[in-house]
Design an enzyme around this catalytic site. Structure first.
Site, PDB file in Angstrom:
ATOM      1  N   GLY A  78      24.680   3.344  19.245  1.00  0.00           N
ATOM      2  CA  GLY A  78      25.939   3.534  18.671  1.00  0.00           C
ATOM      3  C   GLY A  78      26.105   2.583  17.522  1.00  0.00           C
ATOM      4  O   GLY A  78      27.337   2.168  17.320  1.00  0.00           O
ATOM      5  N   GLN A 125      20.882  -1.455   6.682  1.00  0.00           N
ATOM      6  CA  GLN A 125      21.504  -0.627   5.551  1.00  0.00           C
ATOM      7  C   GLN A 125      22.209   0.652   5.844  1.00  0.00           C
ATOM      8  O   GLN A 125      23.142   1.032   5.170  1.00  0.00           O
ATOM      9  CB  GLN A 125      20.329  -0.212   4.509  1.00  0.00           C
ATOM     10  N   GLU A 126      21.610   1.183   6.924  1.00  0.00           N
ATOM     11  CA  GLU A 126      22.592   2.454   7.467  1.00  0.00           C
ATOM     12  C   GLU A 126      24.107   2.194   7.618  1.00  0.00           C
ATOM     13  O   GLU A 126      24.972   2.846   7.497  1.00  0.00           O
ATOM     14  CB  GLU A 126      21.968   3.011   8.915  1.00  0.00           C
ATOM     15  N   ASN A 128      25.869   2.526  14.549  1.00  0.00           N
ATOM     16  CA  ASN A 128      26.466   3.203  13.265  1.00  0.00           C
ATOM     17  C   ASN A 128      28.023   3.630  13.655  1.00  0.00           C
ATOM     18  O   ASN A 128      28.693   3.363  12.589  1.00  0.00           O
ATOM     19  CB  ASN A 128      25.480   4.364  12.940  1.00  0.00           C
ATOM     20  N   HIS A 157      20.034   9.350   8.561  1.00  0.00           N
ATOM     21  CA  HIS A 157      18.502   9.508   8.869  1.00  0.00           C
ATOM     22  C   HIS A 157      17.771   8.382   8.467  1.00  0.00           C
ATOM     23  O   HIS A 157      18.033   7.778   7.220  1.00  0.00           O
ATOM     24  CB  HIS A 157      17.938  10.871   8.277  1.00  0.00           C
ATOM     25  N   ASN A 217      25.062  13.672   8.393  1.00  0.00           N
ATOM     26  CA  ASN A 217      24.140  12.891   9.342  1.00  0.00           C
ATOM     27  C   ASN A 217      23.515  11.868   8.594  1.00  0.00           C
ATOM     28  O   ASN A 217      23.601  11.615   7.139  1.00  0.00           O
ATOM     29  CB  ASN A 217      23.050  14.043   9.500  1.00  0.00           C
TER      30      ASN A 217
END
Ligand code: GRF
Length: 218
Positions: free
Chosen positions: A15, A176-177, A17, A112, A110
């Site tokens: 988690g 970077q996400e 993100n 990825h 989403n």
């Protein structure tokens, strides 16, 4: 609760993100709050992160549902009851059926860990290393009924180094996400995401300058 729109975040694991989204929300960088966190795994650390911020959580184990559709219907029900306006998949490791996708048209994002359409599915960083690309990155996209095929909202690029391990590359991408997920959510709520076929156009946003990077930088 407050008048600020709520989002639902679905996780299966760490988690990080989710944490980046919570932090961006608490700093006022995105005009929404995380209203509910749902996990298909009871031991997902994302649930602990949510609880630390007083965010309601639900665990829905896919193992308790005979079909993917029934599992998805349960998720839809929880999300609808939460009043969330946007659904963010953040390391949610289940393929969702049309039952889920059609319940929230153009309202599911989403993330990825690859530059789609390269390396969809699982193990994006490993696929990139094995293929031998010199750059990889991450993608936030709208969910459609395929696996990692939906219209792309934001991408970020990272170099792939000769001495990279899968873990090192995944960590570089993950950093970077955390930046682009919050960015995509901000763009979504600004209502500026135009569409031209598959192309998602971020009207009024600054263009990055044209650039030239090479890797290796010999
Ligand atoms: C991220 O790499 C995401 O792109 C992928 O799963 C990972 C989840 O990481 N779908 P976290 O749970 O957000 O830390």
């Amino acid at each position: 609760m407050s008048g600020i729109p709520a989002i639902a975040v679905l996780v299966s694991g760490s988690g990080s993100n989710l944490q980046a989204i919570i932090d961006a929300s608490e700093r006022g960088e995105i005009p929404c709050r995380v209203g509910i966190v749902i996990s298909n795994k009871a031991d997902a650390y994302g649930l602990v992160r949510a609880a630390k911020h007083g965010i309601p959580t639900e665990v829905v184990s896919h193992k308790e549902y005979p079909t993917r559709e029934e599992f998805d219907a349960r998720l839809v029900d929880i999300i609808r009851r939460s009043g969330a306006e946007l659904v963010c998949l953040a390391g949610f490791m289940r393929v969702l059926t049309p039952v889920f996708v059609r319940a929230f048209p153009n309202r599911i994002l989403n993330i990825h860990p690859a530059l789609l359409p390269s390396f969809p599915g699982t193990h994006g960083p490993r696929q990139a290393l094995d293929y031998g690309v010199k750059f990889s990155g991450c993608t936030v996209h709208f969910l459609d009924e395929g696996v990692d095929t939906g219209p792309i909202i934001v991408q970020a690029v990272v170099p792939v180094y000769d001495d990279d391990t899968e873990e090192a590359l995944a960590a570089r991408i993950l950093k970077q996400e955390h930046r682009i997920y919050a960015m995509a959510i901000r763009l979504y709520f600004r209502g500026r995401l135009g569409r031209k076929g598959r192309r998602v156009l971020a009207d009024g946003e600054t263009k990055i300058p044209e650039f030239f990077h090479r890797n290796p930088d010999a």
